[in-house]
Design an enzyme around this catalytic site. Structure first.
Site, PDB file in Angstrom:
ATOM      1  N   GLU A 263     -45.336 -41.690  -9.498  1.00  0.00           N
ATOM      2  CA  GLU A 263     -45.305 -42.755 -10.497  1.00  0.00           C
ATOM      3  C   GLU A 263     -46.612 -43.540 -10.556  1.00  0.00           C
ATOM      4  O   GLU A 263     -47.035 -43.960 -11.639  1.00  0.00           O
ATOM      5  CB  GLU A 263     -44.134 -43.704 -10.205  1.00  0.00           C
ATOM      6  CG  GLU A 263     -42.757 -43.107 -10.433  1.00  0.00           C
ATOM      7  CD  GLU A 263     -42.246 -42.299  -9.261  1.00  0.00           C
ATOM      8  OE1 GLU A 263     -41.147 -41.732  -9.361  1.00  0.00           O
ATOM      9  OE2 GLU A 263     -42.952 -42.229  -8.227  1.00  0.00           O
TER      10      GLU A 263
ATOM     11  N   ARG B 294     -42.348 -48.336  -8.237  1.00  0.00           N
ATOM     12  CA  ARG B 294     -43.300 -47.689  -7.328  1.00  0.00           C
ATOM     13  C   ARG B 294     -44.723 -47.717  -7.888  1.00  0.00           C
ATOM     14  O   ARG B 294     -45.685 -47.530  -7.151  1.00  0.00           O
ATOM     15  CB  ARG B 294     -42.871 -46.240  -7.073  1.00  0.00           C
ATOM     16  CG  ARG B 294     -41.418 -46.112  -6.656  1.00  0.00           C
ATOM     17  CD  ARG B 294     -41.076 -44.711  -6.234  1.00  0.00           C
ATOM     18  NE  ARG B 294     -41.507 -44.489  -4.861  1.00  0.00           N
ATOM     19  CZ  ARG B 294     -41.210 -43.400  -4.158  1.00  0.00           C
ATOM     20  NH1 ARG B 294     -40.513 -42.430  -4.717  1.00  0.00           N
ATOM     21  NH2 ARG B 294     -41.627 -43.260  -2.920  1.00  0.00           N
TER      22      ARG B 294
ATOM     23  N   LYS C 229     -31.864 -24.159  -3.589  1.00  0.00           N
ATOM     24  CA  LYS C 229     -30.912 -25.155  -4.067  1.00  0.00           C
ATOM     25  C   LYS C 229     -29.672 -24.461  -4.621  1.00  0.00           C
ATOM     26  O   LYS C 229     -29.770 -23.447  -5.310  1.00  0.00           O
ATOM     27  CB  LYS C 229     -31.546 -26.012  -5.166  1.00  0.00           C
ATOM     28  CG  LYS C 229     -32.139 -27.314  -4.679  1.00  0.00           C
ATOM     29  CD  LYS C 229     -32.498 -28.201  -5.850  1.00  0.00           C
ATOM     30  CE  LYS C 229     -33.041 -29.540  -5.384  1.00  0.00           C
ATOM     31  NZ  LYS C 229     -33.359 -30.418  -6.520  1.00  0.00           N
TER      32      LYS C 229
END
Length: 641
Positions: free
Chosen positions: A375, A403, A289
């Site tokens: 979640e 979710r 990243k």
């Protein structure tokens, strides 16, 4: 004279046909210039920087090798799609990213045929790609030449159960499908759990340069028949702990790991698997990243999300100082509760910094849990903690809590377990747009038996609601608060425990009463100031609770006023609907009360500034003023306001 970066090779790309005519050497140059263009664009708009920089070479290679948009390229989460947008006909608008009427910060089907599937929540790409692959084989597309499906998914997103459900199904169906595992070792927060450990072990046994050399050796063999080449690639990495065994057990042919920034590896691997694959293939690419931009590489989050910044220094533009953020106030209040009660603990789903739990984790590491992008598990984990005698605070953005709704219903509400839901990013959130708006939590939580649902109208109220949740052991309780800075009200040293189901009066007036729920209270008060100049003095109350309602206060407001207006930052079916149900049951409408509710409209509102989004929703002060004038019958003035 322009201050735009010089990008002569990228400038030649007017269509992907131009890209596909380039030599491999020129493709590398395009990638370098694409990285420069991405950095410059995000410096003007802000947005997700690190993720896009990590897939620049992969983006160029995928579009050069595959026949997009005939081949469907699906980016998981898609916050890494800025380079993709630049290459696919949207370069002239790239500096409108995340702005009103500009490009979305995520892929969006209505924006381009190169965005075959919209995304902004993680771990959906493999399921969608499998759907495209099956539709292709069944002839479901209007275009019978529908091609391959390629999903690009990060190692963080691969921690979610949905990704494994999709891979298991894909392996069983044995459809031709490509999954690129973009393994950057650094999701928003450090990846957690067994999946991250597994990926780490794939290349922990030897220095990366040795693995890179091994992968290059594998690439030289891949032009041979696919199965043989893939086997040799894996054999070269036999000193890794377990190679790609897990993926192969799910039915995927595994290729890798390869260096996702090395075009000499990416291009031959992609060309070979495209030419020879018959079933599902997983290509494991190691990336970084923020690659190629030192300020992003050096940040702990690798430049996950950034405001506008100076390209030379990486220094971000500073906002004008205001009140403390709601998130920071929540974090401070939770720390105060944890200091007094060792049973207080906190759970987040891959967002410890975004939900304010970083400091909590530092001070109470044994009581803070980041479950990764999971979640559903996080909610049920909290249910288990609560059943075991702890006081769990489940800190999740409103849009992500959706979710875990089934778990909220069956594992928490049905069992009456005292899980505390701290719902951040309630209401409209600005540049992230409709995908991240916290629109629906009040509607779906307040309909669950036994749930207590609160909304903070300012940061002091938020502190009181944290204290109230900590003290509440009689079933589940939730409190919601918006993104951004508070109103600058004076904060108490510690929150006070509120009486459940009891609102508060803000100002006494006559004629019309405004009943606020949540963070629009500042706009309500601004509207009242404007109305005062017309001699109109509404009563204002802050409900605090959507469930249970303050029946006494609401019925009193209805009895003593000609009109009642409710205001909330949520969808139809939430607070205002519960108030209307109460008034109807009590026969209040029979007495002639005029009732109106101001809610988010029945549409998804595209990204803009929060102010502009609430203008679109007609929930700012001028809209409240207009509504008051309307219910009082001052229609002509209302239209001119």
């Amino acid at each position: 004279m322009t201050d735009r970066p010089q990008t002569p090779h990228l400038d030649r790309i007017q269509s992907l046909a131009d890209l596909r005519d380039l030599s491999d050497a020129d493709l590398r140059r395009v990638a370098d210039e694409l990285r420069t263009e991405t950095i410059d664009a995000v410096s003007h708009t802000g947005g997700h920087l690190g993720a896009g920089l990590g897939v620049v070479e992969l983006t160029v290679a995928l579009h050069a090798v595959f026949d997009t948009p005939r081949d469907r390229l699906i980016w998981d989460v898609s916050h890494q799609s800025y380079p993709h947008k630049i290459l696919t006909g949207r370069r002239d608008r790239i500096r409108t990213l995340r702005q009103k009427d500009g490009l979305s910060g995520f892929t969006k089907r209505t924006e381009s045929p190169f965005d075959p599937f919209g995304a902004a929540h993680s771990s959906t790409s493999i399921s969608a790609a499998l759907g495209f692959a099956v539709a292709r084989d069944l002839g479901g597309a209007p275009d019978p030449s529908l091609g391959d499906a390629i999903a690009v998914i990060g190692d963080g997103a691969l921690s979610a159960g949905m990704a494994y459900e999709a891979m298991n199904n894909a392996g069983a169906l044995d459809k031709r499908l490509f999954v690129i595992l973009n393994d950057n070792e650094m999701s928003i927060a450090p990846p957690v759990g067994a999946m991250s450990s597994y990926l780490s072990r794939l290349y922990a046994g030897a220095p990366f340069q040795e693995l890179k050399a091994a992968a290059k050796g594998a690439v030289s063999m891949l032009p041979q028949p696919f199965q043989s080449g893939a086997r040799r690639a894996k054999d070269l990495l036999k000193h890794s702990v377990i190679g790609g065994t897990m993926f192969e057990e799910l039915g995927f042919s595994y290729v890798g790991p390869i260096d996702g920034h090395d075009m000499e590896q990416l291009l031959p691997v992609l060309r070979t698997v495209r030419a020879r694959a018959t079933g599902p293939v997983l290509i494991h690419a190691i990336t970084k990243k923020g690659k190629g931009y030192a300020p992003a590489e050096e940040r702990a989050d690798r430049g996950h999300a950034t405001s506008k910044f100076d390209v030379m220094t990486g220094e971000q533009a500073k906002s004008k100082p205001g009140g403390p953020s709601y998130t920071s106030v929540f974090a401070k209040a939770l720390l105060a509760e944890a200091a007094e009660d060792e049973r207080v603990c906190a759970v987040t789903a891959a967002m410890p910094d975004g939900t304010g739990l970083t400091k909590f984790a530092e001070r109470y590491p044994s009581r803070c849990f980041d479950v990764g992008i999971a979640e559903q598990h996080g909610v049920t984990f909290c249910a288990g903690l609560a059943a075991g005698g702890m006081k769990p605070f489940c800190a999740i953005y409103s849009t992500f809590l959706q979710r875990g709704f089934d778990q909220v219903v069956h594992d928490v509400a049905l069992q009456g377990l005292p899980v505390r839901f701290a719902i951040d990013r309630a209401g409209l959130v600005g540049a992230d747009g409709a995908t991240h708006a916290g629109s629906f939590d009040v509607a779906y939580l307040a309909n669950l038996p036994g749930f207590t649902v609160m909304a903070a109208s300012d940061e002091a109220e938020l502190m009181h609601m944290v204290a109230t949740a900590a003290a509440h052991d009689d079933g589940p309780i939730a409190f919601r608060f918006p993104r951004g800075e508070g109103r600058g009200v004076e904060l108490p040293k510690k929150g006070e425990v509120l009486e459940i189901g009891r609102g508060r009066m803000i100002r006494e007036g006559k004629g019309v009463a405004i009943l606020n729920f949540g963070a629009r209270l500042g706009e309500v008060e601004d509207a009242c100031e404007a109305l005062a100049s017309r001699g109109i003095t509404p009563t204002v109350a802050d409900a605090r609770f959507a469930k249970p309602l303050d029946r006494e206060m609401i019925l009193g407001l209805a009895r003593d006023h000609d009109a009642l207006i409710t205001i909330e930052e949520g969808a139809v079916g939430g607070f205002g609907s519960h108030v209307a149900q109460l008034l109807a049951e009590e026969g209040v409408f029979d007495a002639g009360l005029v009732y109106r509710s101001m809610v988010l409209p029945d549409t998804f509102i595209d990204q803009a500034s929060p102010r502009e989004m609430y203008d679109a929703a007609e929930l700012n002060a001028e809209h409240i003023e207009r509504k008051v004038l309307s219910v009082l019958g001052v229609e002509s003035i209302a239209r001119r306001a």
